[in-house]
Write a protein that holds these residues in place. Structure first.
Motif, PDB file in Angstrom:
ATOM      1  N   ILE A   3      55.231  35.729  52.091  1.00 58.41           N
ATOM      2  CA  ILE A   3      55.076  37.157  52.179  1.00 58.41           C
ATOM      3  C   ILE A   3      55.158  37.616  53.665  1.00 58.41           C
ATOM      4  CG2 ILE A   3      54.084  37.545  50.014  1.00 58.41           C
ATOM      5  CD1 ILE A   3      51.586  38.090  51.343  1.00 58.41           C
ATOM      6  N   TYR A   4      55.606  39.071  53.727  1.00 63.00           N
ATOM      7  CA  TYR A   4      55.172  39.323  55.325  1.00 63.00           C
ATOM      8  C   TYR A   4      53.999  40.179  55.443  1.00 63.00           C
ATOM      9  CZ  TYR A   4      56.480  42.130  59.304  1.00 63.00           C
ATOM     10  OH  TYR A   4      56.458  42.473  60.830  1.00 63.00           O
ATOM     11  N   ASP A   5      53.171  40.134  56.483  1.00 65.19           N
ATOM     12  CA  ASP A   5      52.045  40.508  56.831  1.00 65.19           C
ATOM     13  C   ASP A   5      52.290  41.636  57.813  1.00 65.19           C
ATOM     14  OD1 ASP A   5      49.624  41.407  58.133  1.00 65.19           O
ATOM     15  OD2 ASP A   5      48.599  39.397  57.835  1.00 65.19           O
ATOM     16  N   SER A   6      52.408  42.974  57.545  1.00 68.19           N
ATOM     17  CA  SER A   6      52.873  44.238  58.322  1.00 68.19           C
ATOM     18  C   SER A   6      51.659  44.353  59.419  1.00 68.19           C
ATOM     19  CB  SER A   6      53.162  45.420  57.307  1.00 68.19           C
ATOM     20  OG  SER A   6      51.938  45.815  56.694  1.00 68.19           O
ATOM     21  N   VAL A   7      50.642  44.128  59.153  1.00 67.05           N
ATOM     22  CA  VAL A   7      49.588  44.112  60.084  1.00 67.05           C
ATOM     23  C   VAL A   7      49.551  43.274  61.419  1.00 67.05           C
ATOM     24  CG1 VAL A   7      47.098  44.162  60.606  1.00 67.05           C
ATOM     25  CG2 VAL A   7      47.664  45.196  58.672  1.00 67.05           C
ATOM     26  N   ASN A   8      49.726  42.109  61.281  1.00 64.00           N
ATOM     27  CA  ASN A   8      49.831  40.994  62.123  1.00 64.00           C
ATOM     28  C   ASN A   8      51.458  40.682  62.497  1.00 64.00           C
ATOM     29  OD1 ASN A   8      47.211  40.562  62.543  1.00 64.00           O
ATOM     30  ND2 ASN A   8      47.149  39.613  60.470  1.00 64.00           N
ATOM     31  N   LYS A   9      52.210  41.557  61.664  1.00 60.32           N
ATOM     32  CA  LYS A   9      53.731  41.251  62.062  1.00 60.32           C
ATOM     33  C   LYS A   9      54.331  39.784  62.025  1.00 60.32           C
ATOM     34  CE  LYS A   9      54.201  45.479  63.928  1.00 60.32           C
ATOM     35  NZ  LYS A   9      53.832  46.183  62.805  1.00 60.32           N
ATOM     36  N   VAL A  10      53.598  39.010  60.902  1.00 60.45           N
ATOM     37  CA  VAL A  10      54.064  37.732  60.828  1.00 60.45           C
ATOM     38  C   VAL A  10      54.489  37.490  59.334  1.00 60.45           C
ATOM     39  CG1 VAL A  10      52.951  36.691  62.714  1.00 60.45           C
ATOM     40  CG2 VAL A  10      51.706  37.010  60.575  1.00 60.45           C
ATOM     41  N   ASP A  11      55.275  36.269  59.089  1.00 61.09           N
ATOM     42  CA  ASP A  11      55.153  35.854  57.803  1.00 61.09           C
ATOM     43  C   ASP A  11      54.041  34.865  57.508  1.00 61.09           C
ATOM     44  OD1 ASP A  11      57.815  37.227  56.987  1.00 61.09           O
ATOM     45  OD2 ASP A  11      58.846  35.526  58.028  1.00 61.09           O
ATOM     46  N   VAL A  12      53.497  35.054  56.431  1.00 58.82           N
ATOM     47  CA  VAL A  12      52.386  34.358  55.761  1.00 58.82           C
ATOM     48  C   VAL A  12      52.815  33.503  54.615  1.00 58.82           C
ATOM     49  CG1 VAL A  12      50.253  34.469  54.834  1.00 58.82           C
ATOM     50  CG2 VAL A  12      50.761  35.921  56.634  1.00 58.82           C
ATOM     51  N   GLU A  13      52.134  32.148  54.493  1.00 61.30           N
ATOM     52  CA  GLU A  13      52.636  31.417  53.196  1.00 61.30           C
ATOM     53  C   GLU A  13      51.194  31.723  52.392  1.00 61.30           C
ATOM     54  OE1 GLU A  13      54.618  29.600  50.711  1.00 61.30           O
ATOM     55  OE2 GLU A  13      55.476  29.747  52.652  1.00 61.30           O
ATOM     56  N   VAL A  14      51.382  32.190  51.055  1.00 62.18           N
ATOM     57  CA  VAL A  14      50.584  32.326  50.041  1.00 62.18           C
ATOM     58  C   VAL A  14      50.625  31.504  48.922  1.00 62.18           C
ATOM     59  CG1 VAL A  14      49.422  34.257  48.569  1.00 62.18           C
ATOM     60  CG2 VAL A  14      50.239  34.803  50.820  1.00 62.18           C
ATOM     61  N   ASP A  15      49.597  31.278  48.328  1.00 61.65           N
ATOM     62  CA  ASP A  15      49.439  30.204  47.203  1.00 61.65           C
ATOM     63  C   ASP A  15      49.470  31.053  45.842  1.00 61.65           C
ATOM     64  OD1 ASP A  15      49.319  28.136  45.287  1.00 61.65           O
ATOM     65  OD2 ASP A  15      46.832  28.075  45.311  1.00 61.65           O
ATOM     66  N   GLY A  16      51.013  31.812  45.638  1.00 65.81           N
ATOM     67  CA  GLY A  16      51.072  32.382  44.344  1.00 65.81           C
ATOM     68  C   GLY A  16      50.168  33.642  44.270  1.00 65.81           C
ATOM     69  N   LYS A  18      47.421  33.863  42.739  1.00 63.11           N
ATOM     70  CA  LYS A  18      45.922  33.485  42.879  1.00 63.11           C
ATOM     71  C   LYS A  18      45.704  33.653  44.304  1.00 63.11           C
ATOM     72  CE  LYS A  18      44.991  30.189  39.162  1.00 63.11           C
ATOM     73  NZ  LYS A  18      44.517  29.233  38.780  1.00 63.11           N
ATOM     74  N   GLY A  19      46.639  33.277  45.256  1.00 66.53           N
ATOM     75  CA  GLY A  19      46.203  33.469  46.718  1.00 66.53           C
ATOM     76  C   GLY A  19      46.343  34.932  46.968  1.00 66.53           C
ATOM     77  N   LEU A  20      47.358  35.781  46.364  1.00 67.35           N
ATOM     78  CA  LEU A  20      47.417  37.189  46.594  1.00 67.35           C
ATOM     79  C   LEU A  20      46.063  37.886  46.205  1.00 67.35           C
ATOM     80  CD1 LEU A  20      51.048  37.916  45.598  1.00 67.35           C
ATOM     81  CD2 LEU A  20      50.151  37.842  47.770  1.00 67.35           C
ATOM     82  N   ILE A  21      45.642  37.289  45.034  1.00 64.73           N
ATOM     83  CA  ILE A  21      44.423  38.075  44.495  1.00 64.73           C
ATOM     84  C   ILE A  21      43.268  37.768  45.497  1.00 64.73           C
ATOM     85  CG2 ILE A  21      42.371  37.805  42.702  1.00 64.73           C
ATOM     86  CD1 ILE A  21      44.894  37.511  40.658  1.00 64.73           C
ATOM     87  N   GLN A  22      43.215  36.405  46.154  1.00 64.62           N
ATOM     88  CA  GLN A  22      42.077  36.158  47.165  1.00 64.62           C
ATOM     89  C   GLN A  22      42.095  36.924  48.315  1.00 64.62           C
ATOM     90  OE1 GLN A  22      39.528  34.067  46.435  1.00 64.62           O
ATOM     91  NE2 GLN A  22      38.978  35.040  48.429  1.00 64.62           N
ATOM     92  N   LEU A  23      43.342  37.231  48.829  1.00 60.34           N
ATOM     93  CA  LEU A  23      43.539  38.029  49.975  1.00 60.34           C
ATOM     94  C   LEU A  23      43.010  39.392  49.681  1.00 60.34           C
ATOM     95  CD1 LEU A  23      47.205  36.959  50.886  1.00 60.34           C
ATOM     96  CD2 LEU A  23      45.082  36.574  52.286  1.00 60.34           C
ATOM     97  N   MET A  24      43.310  39.895  48.550  1.00 60.03           N
ATOM     98  CA  MET A  24      42.575  41.247  48.075  1.00 60.03           C
ATOM     99  C   MET A  24      41.158  41.005  48.384  1.00 60.03           C
ATOM    100  SD  MET A  24      45.040  43.144  45.241  1.00 60.03           S
ATOM    101  CE  MET A  24      45.288  41.690  44.137  1.00 60.03           C
ATOM    102  N   VAL A  25      40.311  39.986  47.657  1.00 66.78           N
ATOM    103  CA  VAL A  25      39.102  39.869  47.665  1.00 66.78           C
ATOM    104  C   VAL A  25      38.552  39.822  49.250  1.00 66.78           C
ATOM    105  CG1 VAL A  25      37.194  38.356  47.072  1.00 66.78           C
ATOM    106  CG2 VAL A  25      39.010  38.772  45.491  1.00 66.78           C
ATOM    107  N   ASP A  26      39.508  39.326  50.052  1.00 65.18           N
ATOM    108  CA  ASP A  26      39.063  39.372  51.452  1.00 65.18           C
ATOM    109  C   ASP A  26      39.222  40.495  52.294  1.00 65.18           C
ATOM    110  OD1 ASP A  26      38.420  36.478  50.876  1.00 65.18           O
ATOM    111  OD2 ASP A  26      40.234  35.847  51.510  1.00 65.18           O
ATOM    112  N   GLY A  27      39.858  41.497  51.517  1.00 64.25           N
ATOM    113  CA  GLY A  27      39.840  42.803  52.053  1.00 64.25           C
ATOM    114  C   GLY A  27      41.305  43.337  52.510  1.00 64.25           C
ATOM    115  N   ARG A  28      42.143  42.612  51.960  1.00 64.91           N
ATOM    116  CA  ARG A  28      43.621  43.007  52.229  1.00 64.91           C
ATOM    117  C   ARG A  28      44.203  43.829  51.193  1.00 64.91           C
ATOM    118  NH1 ARG A  28      45.665  40.350  56.904  1.00 64.91           N
ATOM    119  NH2 ARG A  28      47.277  42.186  56.892  1.00 64.91           N
ATOM    120  N   GLN A  29      45.387  44.625  51.405  1.00 66.92           N
ATOM    121  CA  GLN A  29      45.981  45.391  50.512  1.00 66.92           C
ATOM    122  C   GLN A  29      47.362  44.433  50.161  1.00 66.92           C
ATOM    123  OE1 GLN A  29      46.299  49.559  50.323  1.00 66.92           O
ATOM    124  NE2 GLN A  29      48.621  49.329  50.643  1.00 66.92           N
TER     125      GLN A  29
END
Length: 97
Positions: A3-16, A18-29
């Motif tokens: 996925i694309y991280d529009s804040v840091n302007k880089v592509d990020v590899e996420v674990d499906g 569950k990984g997206l949910i964890q990113l939300m828990v960590d404070g990201r949208q």
């Protein structure tokens, strides 16, 4: 899942999902750009982007946009609701903001 991280302007590899949910828990949208417009069952609201974030790590909020305009409507979800409501696999594009 890449996925694309529009804040840091880089592509990020996420674990499906569950990984997206964890990113939300960590404070990201997580923004889901849908393949086609969706409407609620009453036809009250239509949207083409879902903006997902968390309130406190246990409660999640989904805001909506249609054609670039953010709606004032939102829905609240708990972690168990995400199994039925949070569908990144159905999105055309997923971004992290």
């Amino acid at each position: 899942m890449k996925i694309y991280d529009s804040v840091n302007k880089v592509d990020v590899e996420v674990d499906g999902t569950k990984g997206l949910i964890q990113l939300m828990v960590d404070g990201r949208q997580v923004d889901l750009y849908l393949k086609e417009k969706k409407s609620d069952e009453d036809g009250y609201m239509t949207w083409d982007v879902e903006h997902w974030s968390t309130v406190d790590g246990r409660r999640f909020i989904r805001c909506y946009s249609l054609e670039g305009k953010v709606s004032s409507e939102f829905t609240g979800h708990n972690i168990y609701d995400l199994e039925n409501s949070f569908k990144p696999e159905e999105a055309e594009k997923v971004e992290l903001s």
